[in-house]
Motif scaffolding. Sequence first.
Motif, short mmCIF file in Angstrom:
data_model
loop_
_atom_site.label_atom_id
_atom_site.label_comp_id
_atom_site.label_asym_id
_atom_site.label_seq_id
_atom_site.Cartn_x
_atom_site.Cartn_y
_atom_site.Cartn_z
N VAL A 127 0.83 -1.20 0.00
CA VAL A 127 0.00 0.00 0.00
C VAL A 127 0.87 1.25 0.00
N TYR A 128 0.51 2.21 -0.85
CA TYR A 128 1.15 3.53 -0.90
C TYR A 128 0.12 4.55 -0.43
N VAL A 129 0.54 5.50 0.40
CA VAL A 129 -0.37 6.51 0.94
C VAL A 129 0.01 7.87 0.38
N ILE A 130 -0.98 8.60 -0.15
CA ILE A 130 -0.76 9.96 -0.64
C ILE A 130 -0.47 10.86 0.56
N VAL A 163 -3.25 2.39 -3.85
CA VAL A 163 -2.95 3.74 -3.39
C VAL A 163 -4.12 4.22 -2.54
N ILE A 164 -3.82 4.66 -1.32
CA ILE A 164 -4.86 5.16 -0.42
C ILE A 164 -4.81 6.67 -0.39
N VAL A 165 -5.99 7.30 -0.54
CA VAL A 165 -6.11 8.75 -0.50
C VAL A 165 -6.93 9.11 0.73
N ASP A 166 -6.34 9.91 1.62
CA ASP A 166 -7.05 10.39 2.80
C ASP A 166 -6.90 11.91 2.86
N LYS A 167 -6.04 12.41 3.70
CA LYS A 167 -5.80 13.85 3.80
C LYS A 167 -4.76 14.25 2.76
N ALA A 168 -5.10 15.23 1.94
CA ALA A 168 -4.17 15.71 0.92
C ALA A 168 -4.26 17.23 0.86
N LEU A 169 -3.20 17.91 1.23
CA LEU A 169 -3.20 19.36 1.21
C LEU A 169 -2.77 19.91 -0.14
N ASN A 170 -1.89 19.23 -0.83
CA ASN A 170 -1.42 19.67 -2.14
C ASN A 170 -2.25 18.96 -3.21
N ARG A 203 -2.89 19.55 -6.47
CA ARG A 203 -2.29 19.30 -7.79
C ARG A 203 -1.33 18.11 -7.76
N LYS A 204 -0.44 18.08 -6.76
CA LYS A 204 0.53 16.98 -6.66
C LYS A 204 -0.19 15.65 -6.42
N SER A 205 -1.20 15.68 -5.57
CA SER A 205 -1.95 14.46 -5.27
C SER A 205 -2.64 13.91 -6.51
N LEU A 206 -3.26 14.79 -7.28
CA LEU A 206 -3.94 14.34 -8.49
C LEU A 206 -2.94 13.84 -9.54
N ASP A 207 -1.75 14.44 -9.58
CA ASP A 207 -0.71 13.95 -10.49
C ASP A 207 -0.26 12.55 -10.10
N ILE A 208 -0.10 12.31 -8.80
CA ILE A 208 0.30 10.98 -8.33
C ILE A 208 -0.79 9.96 -8.63
N ILE A 209 -2.03 10.34 -8.43
CA ILE A 209 -3.15 9.45 -8.70
C ILE A 209 -3.23 9.13 -10.20
N LYS A 219 -11.00 21.09 4.02
CA LYS A 219 -10.16 21.34 2.84
C LYS A 219 -9.23 20.17 2.53
N GLU A 220 -8.66 19.53 3.55
CA GLU A 220 -7.70 18.45 3.32
C GLU A 220 -8.35 17.17 2.78
N TYR A 221 -9.67 17.10 2.78
CA TYR A 221 -10.37 15.93 2.27
C TYR A 221 -10.94 16.17 0.87
N TYR A 222 -10.59 17.28 0.25
CA TYR A 222 -11.14 17.62 -1.07
C TYR A 222 -10.82 16.55 -2.11
N VAL A 223 -9.58 16.12 -2.18
CA VAL A 223 -9.17 15.16 -3.21
C VAL A 223 -9.92 13.84 -3.02
N SER A 224 -10.00 13.38 -1.80
CA SER A 224 -10.70 12.13 -1.52
C SER A 224 -12.18 12.24 -1.90
N ASN A 225 -12.82 13.31 -1.48
CA ASN A 225 -14.24 13.49 -1.81
C ASN A 225 -14.46 13.67 -3.31
N TYR A 226 -13.55 14.37 -3.97
CA TYR A 226 -13.64 14.55 -5.42
C TYR A 226 -13.58 13.21 -6.14
N LEU A 227 -12.64 12.36 -5.73
CA LEU A 227 -12.50 11.04 -6.36
C LEU A 227 -13.71 10.15 -6.08
#
Length: 84
Positions: A3-6, A34-41, A43-49, A68-76
């Motif tokens: 498992v890789y964590v963002i 790949v696990i997505v939880d809290k992601a502050l960056n 753009r970088k998180s979406l690039d990794i995904i 705000k830190e859960y935006y990427v997870s909720n978006y996905l």
Amino acid sequence: MKVYVIEPLNNIELCEYLREKKVYVKNLTLADVVIVDKALNVRKSLDIIDLALMHGKEILCIKNGFAKEYYVSNYLINDGAKYI
């Protein structure tokens, strides 16, 4: 399963738990999931995904609140990603 964590620095408790189970890896290419939880960056998180999806990795999101830190997870999740 490996498992890789963002953004592991923002998800220390999750990474510690995964280390105890001996499934946590720091290299995206070695991971199966790949696990997505809290992601502050965002753009970088979406690039990794995006990179993970191009390599056939499974993406799992952790369903949380609407901070705000859960935006990427909720978006996905809204886009159809699997969630825990």
